[in-house]
Design an enzyme around this catalytic site. Structure first.
Site, PDB file in Angstrom:
ATOM      1  N   TYR A  42       0.829  -1.211   0.000  1.00  0.00           N
ATOM      2  CA  TYR A  42       0.000   0.000   0.000  1.00  0.00           C
ATOM      3  C   TYR A  42       0.862   1.259   0.000  1.00  0.00           C
ATOM      4  CZ  TYR A  42      -4.265  -2.695   0.690  1.00  0.00           C
ATOM      5  OH  TYR A  42      -5.325  -3.558   0.518  1.00  0.00           O
ATOM      6  N   GLU A  48      -7.871  -7.479   5.605  1.00  0.00           N
ATOM      7  CA  GLU A  48      -6.992  -8.512   5.053  1.00  0.00           C
ATOM      8  C   GLU A  48      -6.218  -9.234   6.151  1.00  0.00           C
ATOM      9  OE1 GLU A  48      -4.905  -6.131   2.174  1.00  0.00           O
ATOM     10  OE2 GLU A  48      -6.808  -5.698   1.177  1.00  0.00           O
TER      11      GLU A  48
END
Length: 398
Positions: A98, A140
């Protein structure tokens, strides 16, 4: 969720960002893949990048999330976030990635919007990004923990025990763990990712629904090779179809996916088109094993009986349920097929039991059409669930 100052800034700049989000997404991917070519080679779907589908899906998800933050600040778009997180978990996405996305996305925003990106605008959209990324990372991490794996370590070697030819373009692969360790549990309707090494050395990944029931000794995936006029052949599906058989090994992820059948004994409608029948077969086999007594309406659309993968199983599993009916539509049916089941799926003549929960899988136009028809019949939107394989273009087109 979003700070008051950032909310005002995002609301004011959302039209400009929304108008340019396609260009931003395109430049973002070009920048990121130039800096990290391994991501295109071994993580992202090269076919979706070539077609632009992934770019449009990213643009749709960012716009949808930002709009939700400013228009409905007290709620979070969990349906969208869960769907993305399940896909990411099946790919083995990790938190540090990310940071990579953030670097190149914000470089693209600054380049496309230029002087309009003041420090205040940059800070506001940075907050939007990390709210979305933070939510996905949290989901996640939970998904990885549920499977008992370290973040990103979702892959295992599986052996192909048998291959079954379903149609001229569809094959089922029956699998078992190569290490002899019991296969992870899954819920009917979920999928796995399959990673294959292609001739150029790339390790491309695609998702395939588990087409057998959770209680099965073996796991099954059913693959349709993609080869359509005017479009590139599917890299992974054609590799699996032409190269893989009994005795071969595949790298397969832990199971994920939020189109999972609820265990409640409620009326159901299982609607599919084309290869979208695969999660429905898993659901039907599971329901039969549970002796599900509530009404089940099975709906499927296909080009012809010959292209309807696992057609016999689709019908026989429906017959095992005491209150189930199957309705198959074909664009090119065999002689004698009912006229009102010819063409595209039309629910106007189908009774939908009050309290029905619907599950949809198939091409996006099909799912949009069926969802619209179900809403018109009084099925609440919250009770209509769908699965999108590939980028979620539903968001990009809403």
């Amino acid at each position: 969720m979003l700070s008051e100052t950032s909310t005002a800034t995002v609301r004011a700049t959302l039209p400009a960002v929304g108008a340019a989000i396609g260009d931003i997404a395109d430049l973002f991917y070009r920048k990121m893949f130039a800096a990290h070519p391994e991501l295109l080679r071994d993580l992202f779907n090269r076919g979706n990048q070539a077609s632009g589908a992934q770019r449009r899906a990213l643009a749709g998800s960012i716009a949808a999330f930002a709009t939700q933050l400013v228009e409905h600040p007290d709620t979070r778009p969990d349906v969208m976030l869960n769907r993305i997180a399940h896909k990411h978990a099946s790919l083995g996405v990790t938190a540090p990635q990310y940071e990579i996305v953030h670097t190149h996305l914000f470089a693209a925003i600054a380049e496309v919007l230029g002087d309009a990106v003041t420090p205040e605008v940059a800070a506001a959209w940075d907050e939007v990004y990390w709210l979305m990324a933070g939510a996905l990372i949290s989901i996640e991490e939970r998904l990885y923990a549920q499977q008992g794996v370290v973040a990103g370590d979702v892959w295992r070697e599986w052996e192909v025990v048998a291959r079954i030819e379903e149609t001229a373009d569809v094959a089922t692969f029956q699998l078992r763990p190569a290490d002899g360790v019991p296969a992870p549990a899954f819920r009917p309707g979920q999928y796995v990712s399959v990673q294959v090494e292609l001739p150029d050395g790339a390790h491309q990944i695609r998702q395939y629904s588990l087409s057998s029931a959770p209680g099965s000794r073996l796991r099954s995936i059913t693959v349709k090779r993609v080869h359509e006029a005017g479009a590139p052949d599917g890299e992974v599906s054609n590799h699996l179809y032409t190269e893989i058989g009994a005795g071969d090994r595949l790298r397969v992820s832990a199971p994920y996916g939020d189109l999972a059948l609820d265990s409640a004994d409620v009326p159901l409608l299982l609607a599919s088109a084309g290869i979208g029948c695969t999660p429905m077969l898993s659901m039907l086999e599971h329901l039969a094993a549970l002796d599900h007594r509530a009404p089940v309406t099975v709906v499927h659309g296909d080009r012809s009986p010959a292209t309807h993968a696992m057609r016999t199983d689709h019908a026989l599993l429906t017959e095992k349920l005491p209150a189930a009916t199957a309705h198959f539509w074909y664009e090119a049916p065999e002689p004698g097929h009912p006229a009102d089941r010819t063409g595209l799926v039309d629910l106007s003549g189908i009774d939908v039991t009050p309290g029905t929960h619907a599950y949809l899988c198939g091409p996006l136009p099909f799912m949009r059409s069926v969802r619209t028809q179900l809403l018109a019949k009084g099925v609440p939107a919250a009770d209509i669930h769908y699965e999108v394989f590939g980028p979620d273009m539903w968001l990009a087109q809403d």
